[in-house]
Design a protein around this motif. Sequence first.
Motif, PDB file in Angstrom:
ATOM      1  N   GLU A   1      77.875 -26.567  94.213  1.00 42.76           N
ATOM      2  CA  GLU A   1      77.476 -27.918  93.805  1.00 42.76           C
ATOM      3  C   GLU A   1      78.076 -28.982  94.720  1.00 42.76           C
ATOM      4  O   GLU A   1      77.533 -30.069  94.859  1.00 42.76           O
ATOM      5  N   GLN A   2      79.233 -28.666  95.329  1.00 47.79           N
ATOM      6  CA  GLN A   2      79.910 -29.606  96.225  1.00 47.79           C
ATOM      7  C   GLN A   2      79.521 -29.390  97.686  1.00 47.79           C
ATOM      8  O   GLN A   2      80.123 -29.965  98.582  1.00 47.79           O
ATOM      9  N   GLY A   3      78.538 -28.517  97.920  1.00 57.55           N
ATOM     10  CA  GLY A   3      78.083 -28.269  99.275  1.00 57.55           C
ATOM     11  C   GLY A   3      78.946 -27.287 100.048  1.00 57.55           C
ATOM     12  O   GLY A   3      78.806 -27.174 101.265  1.00 57.55           O
ATOM     13  N   LYS A   4      79.836 -26.576  99.355  1.00 54.64           N
ATOM     14  CA  LYS A   4      80.683 -25.577 100.010  1.00 54.64           C
ATOM     15  C   LYS A   4      80.171 -24.196  99.659  1.00 54.64           C
ATOM     16  O   LYS A   4      79.568 -24.002  98.619  1.00 54.64           O
ATOM     17  N   VAL A   5      80.432 -23.258 100.540  1.00 54.22           N
ATOM     18  CA  VAL A   5      80.074 -21.873 100.275  1.00 54.22           C
ATOM     19  C   VAL A   5      81.365 -21.080 100.096  1.00 54.22           C
ATOM     20  O   VAL A   5      82.172 -20.997 101.008  1.00 54.22           O
ATOM     21  N   THR A   6      81.571 -20.556  98.909  1.00 53.99           N
ATOM     22  CA  THR A   6      82.736 -19.714  98.627  1.00 53.99           C
ATOM     23  C   THR A   6      82.212 -18.397  98.074  1.00 53.99           C
ATOM     24  O   THR A   6      81.616 -18.363  97.002  1.00 53.99           O
ATOM     25  N   THR A   7      82.419 -17.338  98.837  1.00 52.81           N
ATOM     26  CA  THR A   7      81.941 -16.013  98.441  1.00 52.81           C
ATOM     27  C   THR A   7      83.131 -15.099  98.206  1.00 52.81           C
ATOM     28  O   THR A   7      84.277 -15.499  98.362  1.00 52.81           O
ATOM     29  N   GLY A   8      82.827 -13.861  97.881  1.00 51.52           N
ATOM     30  CA  GLY A   8      83.859 -12.860  97.679  1.00 51.52           C
ATOM     31  C   GLY A   8      84.655 -12.576  98.937  1.00 51.52           C
ATOM     32  O   GLY A   8      85.752 -12.035  98.869  1.00 51.52           O
ATOM     33  N   VAL A   9      84.139 -12.956 100.084  1.00 53.21           N
ATOM     34  CA  VAL A   9      84.865 -12.805 101.342  1.00 53.21           C
ATOM     35  C   VAL A   9      85.994 -13.834 101.422  1.00 53.21           C
ATOM     36  O   VAL A   9      87.061 -13.568 101.944  1.00 53.21           O
ATOM     37  N   HIS A  10      85.748 -15.016 100.855  1.00 58.01           N
ATOM     38  CA  HIS A  10      86.683 -16.130 100.930  1.00 58.01           C
ATOM     39  C   HIS A  10      87.673 -16.174  99.771  1.00 58.01           C
ATOM     40  O   HIS A  10      88.735 -16.755  99.885  1.00 58.01           O
ATOM     41  N   SER A  11      87.291 -15.626  98.635  1.00 58.46           N
ATOM     42  CA  SER A  11      88.092 -15.765  97.424  1.00 58.46           C
ATOM     43  C   SER A  11      87.743 -14.651  96.446  1.00 58.46           C
ATOM     44  O   SER A  11      86.745 -13.960  96.613  1.00 58.46           O
ATOM     45  N   ILE A  12      88.533 -14.530  95.412  1.00 52.95           N
ATOM     46  CA  ILE A  12      88.210 -13.625  94.312  1.00 52.95           C
ATOM     47  C   ILE A  12      87.184 -14.343  93.438  1.00 52.95           C
ATOM     48  O   ILE A  12      87.370 -15.500  93.076  1.00 52.95           O
ATOM     49  N   LEU A  13      86.091 -13.655  93.133  1.00 51.17           N
ATOM     50  CA  LEU A  13      85.068 -14.247  92.276  1.00 51.17           C
ATOM     51  C   LEU A  13      85.252 -13.749  90.850  1.00 51.17           C
ATOM     52  O   LEU A  13      85.534 -12.576  90.616  1.00 51.17           O
ATOM     53  N   GLU A  14      85.085 -14.672  89.916  1.00 45.08           N
ATOM     54  CA  GLU A  14      85.235 -14.363  88.506  1.00 45.08           C
ATOM     55  C   GLU A  14      84.004 -14.859  87.764  1.00 45.08           C
ATOM     56  O   GLU A  14      83.338 -15.791  88.215  1.00 45.08           O
ATOM     57  N   VAL A  15      83.704 -14.247  86.647  1.00 41.50           N
ATOM     58  CA  VAL A  15      82.578 -14.686  85.828  1.00 41.50           C
ATOM     59  C   VAL A  15      83.145 -15.468  84.648  1.00 41.50           C
ATOM     60  O   VAL A  15      83.991 -14.979  83.910  1.00 41.50           O
ATOM     61  N   ASP A  16      82.673 -16.700  84.521  1.00 42.51           N
ATOM     62  CA  ASP A  16      83.184 -17.646  83.532  1.00 42.51           C
ATOM     63  C   ASP A  16      82.203 -17.817  82.388  1.00 42.51           C
ATOM     64  O   ASP A  16      80.993 -17.885  82.604  1.00 42.51           O
TER      65      ASP A  16
ATOM     66  N   LYS B   1      88.252 -17.985  92.045  1.00 42.36           N
ATOM     67  CA  LYS B   1      89.495 -18.017  91.269  1.00 42.36           C
ATOM     68  C   LYS B   1      90.051 -19.440  91.168  1.00 42.36           C
ATOM     69  O   LYS B   1      90.488 -19.866  90.098  1.00 42.36           O
ATOM     70  N   ASP B   2      90.020 -20.204  92.265  1.00 39.63           N
ATOM     71  CA  ASP B   2      90.536 -21.576  92.237  1.00 39.63           C
ATOM     72  C   ASP B   2      89.769 -22.455  91.254  1.00 39.63           C
ATOM     73  O   ASP B   2      90.365 -23.182  90.465  1.00 39.63           O
ATOM     74  N   CYS B   3      88.440 -22.392  91.300  1.00 34.23           N
ATOM     75  CA  CYS B   3      87.641 -23.213  90.379  1.00 34.23           C
ATOM     76  C   CYS B   3      87.823 -22.762  88.933  1.00 34.23           C
ATOM     77  O   CYS B   3      87.885 -23.591  88.030  1.00 34.23           O
ATOM     78  N   HIS B   4      87.927 -21.463  88.728  1.00 39.02           N
ATOM     79  CA  HIS B   4      88.134 -20.953  87.369  1.00 39.02           C
ATOM     80  C   HIS B   4      89.478 -21.434  86.827  1.00 39.02           C
ATOM     81  O   HIS B   4      89.589 -21.837  85.667  1.00 39.02           O
ATOM     82  N   ASN B   5      90.494 -21.439  87.682  1.00 37.68           N
ATOM     83  CA  ASN B   5      91.806 -21.941  87.265  1.00 37.68           C
ATOM     84  C   ASN B   5      91.764 -23.442  86.998  1.00 37.68           C
ATOM     85  O   ASN B   5      92.376 -23.922  86.036  1.00 37.68           O
ATOM     86  N   LYS B   6      91.045 -24.197  87.813  1.00 30.88           N
ATOM     87  CA  LYS B   6      90.888 -25.642  87.577  1.00 30.88           C
ATOM     88  C   LYS B   6      90.219 -25.878  86.226  1.00 30.88           C
ATOM     89  O   LYS B   6      90.652 -26.728  85.453  1.00 30.88           O
ATOM     90  N   ARG B   7      89.169 -25.122  85.974  1.00 28.52           N
ATOM     91  CA  ARG B   7      88.405 -25.289  84.735  1.00 28.52           C
ATOM     92  C   ARG B   7      89.276 -25.087  83.506  1.00 28.52           C
ATOM     93  O   ARG B   7      89.126 -25.777  82.515  1.00 28.52           O
TER      94      ARG B   7
END
Length: 103
Positions: free
Chosen positions: A39-54, A77-83
Amino acid sequence: MLDVSTRQARAIFYNSSEWKLLRQSVLERDNYECQWCKEQGKVTTGVHSILEVDHIEELKDRPELALDIDNLRTLCKDCHNKRHDRFNYRPSKKKKKWDDEWW
């Protein structure tokens, strides 16, 4: 209705094959990309971070939506922690090294 009132009950839920299959479907649907970053125009995939289902509607508040794919989204993980205002997310208050330079 699904019981998720205790830590042990949630552990059983998150280790169930039904959840694991649904989680994989959500990751595939979202192209293995964090939806908030996207939504912020960034691409964050499993290569860049741990992905979680919220769970959009909190599991503890709406257990009836626990397995509703429309109530799930992929977050890094970062966005999930922010949330969830988790302890390991702390917005940086540190001034970047060159922020005061303006030449």
